[in-house]
Design an enzyme around this catalytic site. Structure first.
Site, PDB file in Angstrom:
ATOM      1  N   SER A 207     -11.394  -0.819   3.590  1.00  0.00           N
ATOM      2  CA  SER A 207     -10.314  -1.135   4.523  1.00  0.00           C
ATOM      3  C   SER A 207      -9.081  -0.317   4.159  1.00  0.00           C
ATOM      4  CB  SER A 207      -9.971  -2.627   4.458  1.00  0.00           C
ATOM      5  OG  SER A 207      -9.184  -2.923   3.314  1.00  0.00           O
ATOM      6  N   ASP A 208      -8.133  -0.218   5.089  1.00  0.00           N
ATOM      7  CA  ASP A 208      -6.804   0.237   4.698  1.00  0.00           C
ATOM      8  C   ASP A 208      -6.082  -0.976   4.119  1.00  0.00           C
ATOM      9  OD1 ASP A 208      -4.508   1.776   4.337  1.00  0.00           O
ATOM     10  OD2 ASP A 208      -4.698   2.752   6.275  1.00  0.00           O
ATOM     11  N   TRP A 209      -4.893  -0.753   3.576  1.00  0.00           N
ATOM     12  CA  TRP A 209      -4.174  -1.814   2.875  1.00  0.00           C
ATOM     13  C   TRP A 209      -4.051  -3.064   3.759  1.00  0.00           C
ATOM     14  CZ3 TRP A 209      -0.712  -1.201  -1.701  1.00  0.00           C
ATOM     15  CH2 TRP A 209      -0.029  -2.370  -2.023  1.00  0.00           C
TER      16      TRP A 209
END
Length: 741
Positions: free
Chosen positions: A270-272
């Site tokens: 995932s991204d942050w």
């Protein structure tokens, strides 16, 4: 025969990698598996973080650098846990680690994938010595809207240019093993953001994107496929909701395309916090539901969201998630670590003193060359270069260095810099003062930073300009004005730079405008007032020496625009490979009561004139001048006899000027009709060639059926299908110096 084939396939031996992962996975508890899917940032409370590592509940840590600290945490994972599974340490390494190269958009402007690959390779060497084995780059989002701050992180508006540069970065990070690691991979690349992030509404970060399937596949997915074909070991989800479904929970992207169609085994992270973002998106009622949606879409590692560690075990016990689903995700995590050699050699050397690979002569030379080739000569009335011959004729003139970007060590590094040190930057001011030059130097910055609006500062620069023969005005935007969550509604030079440019021009002295920025800016007024314009983006550590060499003629500009430069923000999004309309531009427009009719390309209110065409950009895609001139012969297109549907496209380029120089030959393609409306033109190839003055070089490309193909779509009731094919129709192909030729 078919039955025999099935039997033989069923006994295909597993690789050592798969056998190792099978064995390790069979020993893991559910909690340990979920732990491998957890990625933590060091901002997480220290004692709690270390306790989780010792319990085997952390698979990766990011934003930790330094061999001693990395090895300290790694020993907890390897020596103090039941199974000794190592951590993989990640970092936002975007365009350099210590030695900083031009922002990726500037690297796109080089049109030189070999140079981009070399920069990435040297970056990996610096980063690995500090314990970083996983870089969150390259970003291969094709971007059409310069208002979006993250255009700085990508390679521009074209899918082919982005594909080539992204693949080059992957090769640079991952290939050419180093002596201090037992692995065929230096540093894992993470290609991002999957997918469609750059089409966010209004150029606003994190925003919704709506992309038809054919356009998604024609424009936005090819760079991801190219990066994976180059060996990228990981992929990052995007923040945006694509057609109503956020990427972290998008089975069509993550399973149908990435896993099934492309057969990729790259780790999907995932991204942050993008997994937990499903709640504010409005997709999920709570984080537990978000965890369920993400695991069902095979998001395999959760970056700083804690949704897997908090909820996955309960979802398994409730029967909503099968442990086999988790096994497949953990397999990807272990595969990445295996390919990085972390099981055999989890630690990095701890050198005495400074990292011996940081700021090496080779790295600094590559950074300077990248800065040279990223700069684009947009205009030149003949004042550049300030060659010895020119300056001698002027009898050692006085040159004024001014502008808010002339001596900004930090700002010239650009966005996303965590490890590059400003004290190592060589600014234009530094370069001009510390190198031999046949002219006198004055320095008065005028504006002290890009958003400065103090008219008293402008007055100081104008006063100094009256004593000078030539003015070098270093304008642009601070690094913080581009990058993530740095979107702009106004693309003019910030602060009072436009006013300063006008005041300098009024002195009657020739002004050389050098723009250091993170995106294309609307600088039409400034271009009109300048004698010459160099667009240098944020050039990194060695931007100053590169600009000195370009301005004084020790280097010849060869950069080309990686994005279309609009005249005004009202034209945005504006890109070269757009579709035509049913009423393309014609002259003169039909006027009724002084208002144009049937010509939607004409707009009201641009500049000081109430009616002016908005069809033309300030500078087209692929544009860039040189200190020499190039002449292109007529393009020839010839079918290849023994390869149906293949063509050789050739032209001869002659350097008709007096400088040896590089030129970017660009192959464009136009289909005149087809099953669907096709773009005005499309880039299908490019070559950067060195041509000595007075000499010629023949450039040739092979145009394939795949080059001529595109994605088609058909609907049957509620069902739809897409397929890739080339239409049997008439086309044009030509070789040119930019997309407008």
């Amino acid at each position: 025969m078919f039955i025999l084939l099935v039997v033989l396939c069923s006994f295909t031996p597993k690789t050592d990698e798969e056998l190792f992962i099978d064995s390790l996975l069979s020993q893991m508890t559910l909690e340990e598996k979920i732990g491998q899917m957890n990625q933590l940032d060091p901002s997480y409370e220290s004692e709690a973080k270390e306790a989780l590592i010792r319990e085997g509940k952390v698979g990766s840590i990011f934003n930790i650098v330094g061999a001693k600290e990395v090895n300290r945490l790694q020993r907890m994972a390897v020596e103090q846990t039941r199974l000794g599974i190592p951590l993989v340490v990640a970092r936002d390494v975007i365009h350099g680690f210590k030695t900083i190269y031009p922002i990726p958009l500037g690297q796109g402007a080089t049109w030189n994938p070999d140079l981009v690959e070399k920069a990435a390779s040297l970056t990996a060497q610096e980063a690995v010595y500090s314990g970083v084995r996983w870089a969150f780059s390259p970003m291969v989002d094709v971007a059409h809207d310069p208002r979006w701050g993250r255009v700085a992180e990508g390679y521009g508006e074209d899918p082919l240019l982005t594909s080539v540069m992204g693949a080059a970065t992957v090769r640079g990070y991952q290939q050419s093993p180093m002596t201090n690691i037992l692995s065929p991979v230096k540093m894992a690349a993470c290609v991002k953001h999957f997918a469609g992030y750059s089409v966010s509404e209004g150029g606003r970060d994190y925003n919704t994107t709506w992309i038809p399937e054919t356009q998604l596949r024609d424009i936005y997915l090819p760079p991801f496929k190219a990066a994976l074909d180059a060996g990228a070991l990981s992929v990052m989800c995007s923040f945006n909701a694509l057609n109503g479904l956020p990427s972290s929970a998008n089975p069509h992207l993550n399973i149908d395309i990435l896993r099934n169609e492309w057969q990729s085994d790259a780790l999907l992270v995932s991204d942050w916090g993008s997994g937990s973002d499903l709640v504010p998106h409005g997709l999920c009622a709570d984080k537990k539901e978000a965890a369920l949606r993400c695991i069902n879409a095979r998001m395999e590692m959760d970056m700083q969201g804690n949704i897997y560690t908090d909820y996955l075990a309960d979802l398994v016990r409730e029967g909503k998630v099968q442990e086999s689903q988790i096994d497949e995700c953990v397999r990807s995590v272990l595969r990445l670590k295996y390919r990085l050699g972390l099981f055999e050699n989890p630690y990095v050397p701890e050198p005495d003193g400074e990292n011996p690979l940081c700021y090496s002569i080779e790295s600094l030379q590559a950074a300077e060359q990248a800065a040279v080739e990223s700069a684009i000569l947009l205009k030149n009335d003949g004042i550049l270069p300030l060659s010895e011959e020119y300056l001698h004729a002027k009898k050692n003139p006085t040159v004024l260095i001014c502008g808010p970007m002339a001596d900004q060590k930090k700002e010239q590094l650009g966005t996303w810099i965590f490890d590059g040190e400003a004290e190592h930057s060589v600014t234009p001011y530094d370069a001009f003062y510390n190198r031999e030059k046949p002219f006198h130097i004055l320095y008065e910055p005028g504006l002290t930073y890009s958003r400065d609006k103090d008219p008293k500062h402008i007055a100081k620069a104008v006063k100094a300009a009256k004593k000078a023969d030539i003015i070098l005005f270093f304008a642009g935007e601070e690094a913080i004005l581009s990058g993530e969550a740095r979107c702009r509604t106004d693309l003019n030079l910030p602060g009072a730079q436009t006013e300063m440019m006008a005041a300098l021009a009024k002195t009657g002295k020739p002004v050389v405008l050098v723009v250091m920025a993170g995106r294309p800016l609307t600088i039409g007024r400034e271009v009109e007032q300048a004698a010459a314009v160099l667009y240098a983006f944020h050039g990194g550590t060695m931007a100053g020496p590169a600009l000195f060499d370009l301005i004084t003629g020790k280097a010849v500009p060869s950069g080309k625009t990686p994005m279309t430069f609009p005249k005004t923000v009202g034209q945005v999004p504006f890109y070269y490979n757009r579709h035509n309309t049913g009423r393309p531009t014609y002259e003169p427009p039909v006027l009724i009561d002084d208002i144009p009719v049937g010509a939607p390309q004409f707009s009201v209110g641009y500049s000081s004139c109430w009616l002016e065409t908005a069809t033309e950009p300030l500078f087209p895609f692929g544009f860039g001048l040189s200190y020499t001139t190039f002449e292109y012969s007529r393009t020839t297109v010839e079918p290849i006899a023994d390869r149906e549907g293949f063509y050789t496209v050739s032209a001869t380029i002659t350097n008709t000027g007096k400088y040896d120089a590089k030129e970017v030959a660009q192959l464009y393609f136009r289909q005149k009709s087809g099953a669907l409306v096709r773009p005005i033109c499309e880039l299908k190839g490019f070559q950067k060639v060195f041509i000595p003055a007075g000499e010629s070089r023949k450039v040739s490309f092979v145009l394939t059926p795949e080059d001529r193909g595109y994605w088609h779509e058909a609907h049957n009731g509620m069902e739809s299908r897409v397929w890739f094919a080339a239409d049997e129709t008439e086309f044009e192909a030509w070789i040119a110096p930019n997309s407008a030729k």
